[in-house]
Design a protein around this motif. Structure first.
Motif, mmCIF file in Angstrom:
data_model
loop_
_atom_site.group_PDB
_atom_site.id
_atom_site.type_symbol
_atom_site.label_atom_id
_atom_site.label_comp_id
_atom_site.label_asym_id
_atom_site.label_seq_id
_atom_site.Cartn_x
_atom_site.Cartn_y
_atom_site.Cartn_z
ATOM 1 N N ILE A 78 52.569 48.217 91.238
ATOM 2 C CA ILE A 78 53.602 49.076 92.332
ATOM 3 C C ILE A 78 54.313 49.431 91.755
ATOM 4 C CG2 ILE A 78 54.013 49.777 94.383
ATOM 5 C CD1 ILE A 78 51.587 48.322 95.442
ATOM 6 N N GLN A 79 55.618 48.320 91.578
ATOM 7 C CA GLN A 79 56.825 48.853 91.188
ATOM 8 C C GLN A 79 56.865 49.038 89.181
ATOM 9 O OE1 GLN A 79 59.150 44.982 90.131
ATOM 10 N NE2 GLN A 79 60.618 45.720 89.562
ATOM 11 N N GLY A 109 56.065 52.877 89.561
ATOM 12 C CA GLY A 109 56.610 54.166 90.223
ATOM 13 C C GLY A 109 57.687 54.010 88.802
ATOM 14 N N GLU A 128 59.229 57.845 86.789
ATOM 15 C CA GLU A 128 60.042 58.287 86.695
ATOM 16 C C GLU A 128 60.195 58.583 84.998
ATOM 17 O OE1 GLU A 128 64.095 56.441 88.450
ATOM 18 O OE2 GLU A 128 62.932 55.257 89.146
ATOM 19 N N GLU A 159 58.738 61.977 90.665
ATOM 20 C CA GLU A 159 59.612 60.718 91.879
ATOM 21 C C GLU A 159 58.745 60.019 91.684
ATOM 22 O OE1 GLU A 159 62.344 61.893 93.944
ATOM 23 O OE2 GLU A 159 62.486 64.410 93.059
ATOM 24 N N ALA A 160 59.586 59.184 91.666
ATOM 25 C CA ALA A 160 59.830 57.041 91.481
ATOM 26 C C ALA A 160 58.713 57.100 92.504
ATOM 27 C CB ALA A 160 60.749 56.134 91.896
ATOM 28 N N THR A 161 58.101 57.959 93.602
ATOM 29 C CA THR A 161 57.205 58.270 94.358
ATOM 30 C C THR A 161 56.351 58.283 94.503
ATOM 31 O OG1 THR A 161 58.440 59.559 96.333
ATOM 32 C CG2 THR A 161 59.352 57.146 96.407
ATOM 33 N N TYR A 162 55.753 58.776 92.810
ATOM 34 C CA TYR A 162 54.642 60.134 93.144
ATOM 35 C C TYR A 162 53.520 59.481 92.967
ATOM 36 C CZ TYR A 162 51.750 63.626 91.222
ATOM 37 O OH TYR A 162 50.384 64.423 90.868
ATOM 38 N N LYS A 208 52.973 56.581 94.908
ATOM 39 C CA LYS A 208 52.995 55.543 95.797
ATOM 40 C C LYS A 208 52.075 54.978 96.516
ATOM 41 C CE LYS A 208 56.702 51.675 97.253
ATOM 42 N NZ LYS A 208 56.085 51.966 97.612
ATOM 43 N N ALA A 209 52.329 56.177 97.482
ATOM 44 C CA ALA A 209 51.295 55.695 98.705
ATOM 45 C C ALA A 209 49.451 55.528 98.155
ATOM 46 C CB ALA A 209 51.174 56.941 99.949
ATOM 47 N N GLU A 213 48.820 52.346 96.726
ATOM 48 C CA GLU A 213 49.368 50.877 96.986
ATOM 49 C C GLU A 213 47.701 51.097 98.065
ATOM 50 O OE1 GLU A 213 52.512 52.318 99.685
ATOM 51 O OE2 GLU A 213 53.996 50.966 98.781
#
Length: 319
Positions: free
Chosen positions: A139-140, A143, A147, A152-155, A157-158, A161
């Protein structure tokens, strides 16, 4: 494709601890990731936060599993592609068993752990530690890869996860008294955003994107390998291509073990190219797809690589 000649892959090595430094240093690391994904489709990460003891214990406990009597391992045999725990062997006509494998669904951990092997007695505990650490690291890295695509680094992400983590453990016995190299796992790319790979010894080969030669990937002490998967190729609209790779069996005394953690989205979560990466100069190259689509493709026996089936042909209409 392929040759008996040995070539060594110069795998980019990325120090993940530098992502926590100042903005300029972080930007340099993100650029390293960008270039590695574009040009090689594979890179190694060091200072990644997973204790070396966890990796060593995971390799050892799986070696012990594959050394169990066949009748114990065969309890997990199934032709069902959706089976959350699946043992099997791949065989070649001239060379017997090419390799053994065990595939584990591992997220959510609580949902699947009671289905995992009970033998060796510490298997669930050790592999639980390993799979959770590999998932957190994946996951890291995802992210940082987002980038590198100027997202976005959170693109996603949910979605990542919540997504499926499947772990494949492969055991390749050596070929005693032979200088031959025999293909184990044939050439393929992975259906994942990324694959995180731990290998005990040499055997992984990747197709060099420049000269189209198979090249051996070194074992770097303390490092883990990151492979670009089909889902990242789709998400990036072809900016990053999934890396073609295979495994070979070589002569020697040791069995080669590999542990691969495939990070995907949920079974029916459709992934499409990021709209920011689609424009007039770079039209949409792939249609949306999900993990269930891939598993149906595998079950069908279709030989065409899955990622090729979701490519869009942007050719002019014939009048």
């Amino acid at each position: 494709m392929g040759s008996s000649t040995d070539y060594n892959m110069l795998v980019p090595i990325i120090d993940l601890s530098l992502l926590q430094k100042d903005h300029q240093t972080r930007s340099l690391v993100i650029n390293q990731i960008r270039e590695s994904c574009r040009t090689a489709g594979i890179f190694a990460v060091i200072n990644h936060g997973i204790p070396e003891t966890i990796a060593e214990e995971a390799l050892t406990v799986n070696k012990n599993f594959f050394n169990l009597p066949l009748n114990i391992k065969e309890e997990f045999f199934s032709p069902d592609m959706y089976k959350p725990v699946k043992y099997g062997t791949n065989q070649g006509e001239a060379h017997g068993i090419l390799w053994e494998y065990l595939k584990l669904y591992s997220h959510p951990f609580e949902k699947f752990v009671d289905l995992w092997p009970k033998s060796p007695p510490d298997y669930r505990e050790i592999m639980g530690n390993c799979t959770m650490e590999m998932r957190k690291l994946s996951i890291q890295i995802c992210g940082a890869i987002m980038e590198s695509l100027d997202l976005e680094a959170t693109y996603l992400k949910a979605e990542i996860e919540k997504g499926v983590q499947m772990v494949a453990i492969n055991s390749y016995s050596s070929i005693s008294g032979s200088n031959m190299k025999i293909i184990g796992a044939s050439q393929h790319s992975d259906f994942s955003v990324i694959t995180l790979l731990l290998q005990s010894s040499l055997g992984l080969q990747v197709m060099d994107k420049n000269d189209k030669k198979w090249k051996s990937v070194p074992v770097i002490k303390g490092a883990l390998l990151v492979l670009v998967g089909d889902l990242l190729e789709v998400l990036s609209n072809g900016e990053y291509k999934a890396v073609l790779h295979r495994a070979i069996r070589t002569s020697g005394n040791d069995t080669r073990l590999s542990i691969a953690s495939f990070q995907s989205l949920e079974m029916d979560e459709i992934l499409e190219p990021a709209m920011k990466l689609v424009n007039e100069d770079h039209p949409e190259q792939y249609r949306g797809c999900c993990l269930r689509d891939y598993l149906k493709h595998r079950a069908s026996g279709e030989s065409k690589p899955f990622v090729e089936t979701v490519k869009i042909t942007n050719s002019a209409t014939i009048q």
